[in-house]
Scaffold this active site. Structure first.
Site, PDB file in Angstrom:
ATOM      1  N   LYS A 228       0.835  -1.196   0.000  1.00 26.99           N
ATOM      2  CA  LYS A 228       0.000   0.000   0.000  1.00 26.99           C
ATOM      3  C   LYS A 228       0.874   1.251   0.000  1.00 26.99           C
ATOM      4  O   LYS A 228       2.007   1.204   0.478  1.00 26.99           O
ATOM      5  CB  LYS A 228      -0.854   0.037   1.278  1.00 26.99           C
ATOM      6  CG  LYS A 228      -2.017  -0.922   1.315  1.00 26.99           C
ATOM      7  CD  LYS A 228      -2.778  -0.786   2.616  1.00 26.99           C
ATOM      8  CE  LYS A 228      -3.938  -1.753   2.712  1.00 26.99           C
ATOM      9  NZ  LYS A 228      -5.002  -1.532   1.713  1.00 26.99           N
TER      10      LYS A 228
ATOM     11  N   ARG B  36     -10.519 -11.338   1.772  1.00 26.87           N
ATOM     12  CA  ARG B  36     -11.368 -12.385   1.199  1.00 26.87           C
ATOM     13  C   ARG B  36     -10.664 -13.741   1.233  1.00 26.87           C
ATOM     14  O   ARG B  36     -11.317 -14.779   1.301  1.00 26.87           O
ATOM     15  CB  ARG B  36     -11.794 -11.977  -0.221  1.00 26.87           C
ATOM     16  CG  ARG B  36     -10.656 -11.791  -1.174  1.00 26.87           C
ATOM     17  CD  ARG B  36     -11.035 -10.948  -2.397  1.00 26.87           C
ATOM     18  NE  ARG B  36     -11.067  -9.518  -2.108  1.00 26.87           N
ATOM     19  CZ  ARG B  36     -11.377  -8.580  -3.003  1.00 26.87           C
ATOM     20  NH1 ARG B  36     -11.693  -8.926  -4.240  1.00 26.87           N
ATOM     21  NH2 ARG B  36     -11.372  -7.312  -2.666  1.00 26.87           N
TER      22      ARG B  36
HETATM   23  N1  BES Z   1      -8.129  -3.673   4.301  1.00 24.29           N
HETATM   24  C1  BES Z   1      -8.303  -3.242   2.984  1.00 24.29           C
HETATM   25  C2  BES Z   1      -9.583  -2.447   2.754  1.00 24.29           C
HETATM   26  C3  BES Z   1      -9.676  -1.138   3.483  1.00 24.29           C
HETATM   27  C4  BES Z   1      -9.311   0.030   2.884  1.00 24.29           C
HETATM   28  C5  BES Z   1     -10.180  -1.087   4.773  1.00 24.29           C
HETATM   29  C6  BES Z   1      -9.419   1.234   3.542  1.00 24.29           C
HETATM   30  C7  BES Z   1     -10.290   0.119   5.426  1.00 24.29           C
HETATM   31  C8  BES Z   1      -9.916   1.281   4.812  1.00 24.29           C
HETATM   32  C9  BES Z   1      -8.335  -4.435   2.025  1.00 24.29           C
HETATM   33  O1  BES Z   1      -7.579  -5.526   2.405  1.00 24.29           O
HETATM   34  C10 BES Z   1      -7.809  -3.953   0.709  1.00 24.29           C
HETATM   35  O2  BES Z   1      -6.702  -3.542   0.679  1.00 24.29           O
HETATM   36  N2  BES Z   1      -8.641  -4.009  -0.331  1.00 24.29           N
HETATM   37  C11 BES Z   1      -8.246  -3.552  -1.599  1.00 24.29           C
HETATM   38  C12 BES Z   1      -8.785  -4.521  -2.615  1.00 24.29           C
HETATM   39  C13 BES Z   1      -8.259  -4.305  -4.004  1.00 24.29           C
HETATM   40  C14 BES Z   1      -6.792  -4.658  -4.076  1.00 24.29           C
HETATM   41  C15 BES Z   1      -9.052  -5.179  -4.949  1.00 24.29           C
HETATM   42  C16 BES Z   1      -8.820  -2.156  -1.821  1.00 24.29           C
HETATM   43  O3  BES Z   1      -9.945  -1.902  -1.389  1.00 24.29           O
HETATM   44  O4  BES Z   1      -8.131  -1.325  -2.387  1.00 24.29           O
HETATM   45 ZN    ZN Z   2      -5.548  -5.381   1.815  1.00 25.16          ZN
END
Ligand code: BES
Ligand code: ZN
Ligand code: ZN
Length: 500
Positions: free
Chosen positions: A278, A352
Site C-alpha cells: 500500500k 477475502r
Molecule cells: N483492508 C483493505 C480495505 C480497506 C481500505 C479497509 C481502507 C479500510 C480502509 C483491504 O484488504 C484492501 O486492501 N482491499 C483492496 C482490494 C483491491 C486490491 C481489490 C482495496 O480496497 O483497495
Molecule cells: Zn488489503
C-alpha cells in the site's frame, strides 16, 4: 462505571448532575422541563427565550443550580431535534453527548432523563449503551493530556415506569455498551500489540470470564485442514496465524432444529498490502483491519452474558499481511480448504482470502447460517461513505433481518446487489477464481468471491471498511473505532432467539 435504572422523579434523583433531553423549539411549559425550570429559578426558560439553546440535535446548555426542590446541583440540557425523529440513534447520541459533556465538567455521578415514549426497558437499555459508549477514549497510550476524569455512576431515569424493566434495561445496556467498547479497544491497539496470538489470548480470556467454549487452530492444524488460502496470506509474516473459535450454547437448551448461526470476522492485525504494498499515506490505520474479528469477539462477549436461547458460533481468522522473501506473490495460486484454487492478482485483496477458509471452516463446524463482517474494500467508502454499512448476501430473509435489527438500534445498513453476472469479473485464466475483479463494483466483486465459499448456506456479508473508524470526533463519540455492527448483531441474535 455503575449503571443503574431508576423510576423516581427528577427531584428525588440523588446525583450531582441531571442531563435532560429537550426537543426543537420546545418550551418548558409542562412535565419535567417545567419542574426543572422552576427548580432552577427560570434558567431553562431564559436559555430558550434568549435563543441560547434551541433544542437542535447536539445543542447543549449547562447550568449550576441550587434549589431545595432538587437534589442535583447541575442541569445539562441536550438538544434532540424533532420529537418525531427521536429514535434509538438519537437517544444513543443524546446519552453519549450527556456523559461526554458532564465528564468534561468533572461530574462523578449523573442521571439521564431521555424523555422517550415506548418500551421502558428498551429505552433504559439504549440510554445505558449510549452513555457507556460515549465515554470511550482512544488515548490509552498517552502519558500527558490523557482523559482521566471518570463518571462513577450513571442512572437512566424513566419516571413512573415498571422498576424491574428499567433496571433490567440499564443492566443489559451496560453489557452491550461495554462489549462494544471492548471491540473498539481491540481495534484501536497498534499492530505490534494486537498480533494474531494476542487476539487469541484476548478471546480466550473473554471465554473464560464469561463462559464460552474456546478453541484456536494453529498453523499446523490449518495445514492439516488444507487452509491454503489463509496460509497464503500469513506466509509473508513472522507472526503465526490463528483461527479463533468461540461458541455460546444456551444452558436451557430450547431445541433449535439443528440451526447454528455463525459470525465470521476478518482479523488482519496489520494490512500492509503485502507484496502489492500500500502507499504510505494512512497506512497506520491498517491496524484496524482486524475489526471484523474484534466484532465477533465483542458480540460473543455480550451474548455470553445476555444468554439468548439459541447457540452462536464465532470464527475469527487472524493473520498479518506483510511483504517478505517468503510472501505470496501476485500470480501465485492458492488452494483453499474447499479445494477451490485462487489466482492471487493482488496480495492486498487478502481479507477475502482469509475469510474463504474461515467461512468453509464455520460450515464444517455445523453453521447453517453465516454472517461475516470485514473491513474488506476501500470501494465501500466511495459508494456509501461513513454513513451506511454495505450488506450483501444470498439470503434475503437474513439480510432483511440484519437491516431491521440495525434500524432498531440506530445503525444503518444498505444492501448492494449481488447478481450472478458479477461473478464473471473474478474468473481466472489459470485457476478457478481470482482474488480481484477489476476496477468496477469493487465491494460487490469482493462479496462475489466470498459467495464461492458460502455456497448454498444462507449467508450475509457486512463490509464495514467505511463505518468502523470515525473521523472526526463528534459530541457523542470520540475519534477512532466506532464498534459498528456489534449492537446490531446482538439485537439480531436476540430477535432470532425470540422467534425460535
Ligand atoms: N483492508 C483493505 C480495505 C480497506 C481500505 C479497509 C481502507 C479500510 C480502509 C483491504 O484488504 C484492501 O486492501 N482491499 C483492496 C482490494 C483491491 C486490491 C481489490 C482495496 O480496497 O483497495
Ligand atoms: Zn488489503
Ligand atoms: Zn485488508
Amino acid at each position: 462505571m455503575d449503571v443503574i435504572g431508576s423510576t423516581k422523579s427528577c427531584n428525588e434523583i440523588d446525583a450531582q448532575a441531571l442531563a435532560v433531553a429537550v426537543f426543537k423549539d420546545e418550551k418548558p411549559s409542562s412535565g419535567v422541563l417545567k419542574q426543572l425550570d422552576a427548580a432552577s429559578g427560570g434558567m431553562i426558560s431564559e436559555a430558550i427565550e434568549s435563543e441560547e439553546f434551541k433544542g437542535k440535535q447536539g445543542d447543549t446548555a449547562y447550568f449550576q443550580v441550587s434549589s431545595k426542590g432538587l437534589k442535583a446541583r447541575r442541569i445539562l440540557l441536550v438538544g434532540c431535534g424533532d420529537r418525531d425523529g427521536y429514535r434509538a440513534a438519537q437517544i444513543t447520541q443524546m446519552a453519549g453527548t450527556a456523559t461526554r459533556v458532564l465528564r468534561g465538567k468533572n461530574v462523578k455521578t449523573m442521571a439521564i432523563v431521555p424523555r422517550a415514549e415506548g418500551d421502558a426497558e428498551k429505552i433504559a437499555q439504549t440510554v445505558a449503551v449510549g452513555a457507556v459508549m460515549g465515554l470511550f477514549e482512544p488515548d490509552k497510550y498517552r502519558t500527558k493530556d490523557k482523559e482521566d476524569r471518570e463518571i462513577k455512576s450513571l442512572t437512566a431515569v424513566i419516571e413512573g415506569a415498571e422498576k424491574k424493566s428499567v433496571e433490567r434495561g440499564a443492566e443489559r445496556g451496560r453489557i452491550i455498551g461495554e462489549s462494544t467498547n471492548f471491540t473498539r479497544d481491540l481495534a484501536n491497539e497498534p499492530g505490534a500489540w494486537m498480533t494474531p496470538t494476542i487476539m487469541a489470548d484476548r478471546a480466550k480470556q473473554v471465554a473464560k470470564q464469561f463462559g464460552l467454549t474456546f478453541d484456536v487452530l494453529d498453523q499446523k492444524q490449518m495445514e492439516k485442514l488444507g487452509m491454503g488460502s489463509l496460509l497464503g496470506v500469513a506466509r509473508g509474516s513472522d507472526e503465526p496465524p490463528k483461527m479463533i473459535v468461540l461458541k455460546y450454547e444456551p444452558s436451557r437448551f430450547k431445541r433449535s432444529k439443528g440451526e447454528l448461526l455463525a459470525l465470521v470476522g476478518k482479523g488482519i492485525t496489520f494490512d500492509s498490502g503485502g507484496i502489492s504494498l500500500k502507499p504510505g499515506e494512512n497506512m497506520e490505520l491498517m491496524k484496524y483491519d482486524m475489526t471484523g474479528a474484534a466484532t465477533v469477539i465483542g458480540t460473543m462477549r455480550a451474548i455470553a452474558q445476555l444468554k439468548p436461547s439459541i447457540p452462536v458460533l464465532g470464527v475469527a481468522p487472524c493473520s498479518e499481511n506483510l511483504p517478505s522473501g517468503k510472501a505470496t506473490k501476485p500470480g501465485d495460486v492458492l488452494r483453499a480448504m474447499t479445494g477451490k484454487t485462487i489466482e492471487v492478482i493482488n496480495t492486498d485483496a487478502e481479507g477475502r482470502l482469509v475469510l474463504a477458509d474461515a467461512i468453509a471452516y464455520a460450515k464444517k463446524l455445523g453453521a447453517t447460517k453465516i454472517i461475516d463482517m470485514a473491513t474488506l474494500t476501500g470501494a465501500v467508502s466511495i459508494a456509501l461513505g461513513d454513513v451506511n454499512t454495505a450488506i450483501l448476501g444470498t439470503d434475503q430473509e437474513l439480510i432483511d433481518g440484519v437491516i431491521a435489527a440495525g434500524r432498531e438500534v440506530g445503525e444503518k445498513f444498505w444492501q448492494l446487489p449481488l447478481d450472478e453476472e458479477y461473478t464473471k469479473q473474478i474468473k481466472s485464466d489459470i485457476a478457478d477464481i481470482r482474488n480481484v475483479g477489476g476496477k468496477k463494483a469493487g465491494t460487490i466483486t469482493a462479496a462475489a468471491f466470498l459467495k464461492e465459499f458460502a455456497e448454498e448456506t444462507p449467508w450475509a456479508h457486512l463490509d464495514i471498511a467505511g463505518t468502523a473508524w470515525g473521523d472526526p470526533a463528534t459530541a457523542y463519540r470520540s475519534k477512532g473505532p466506532t464498534g459498528i455492527a456489534v449492537r446490531t448483531l446482538i439485537e439480531f441474535i436476540e430477535r432470532s432467539a425470540r422467534a425460535n
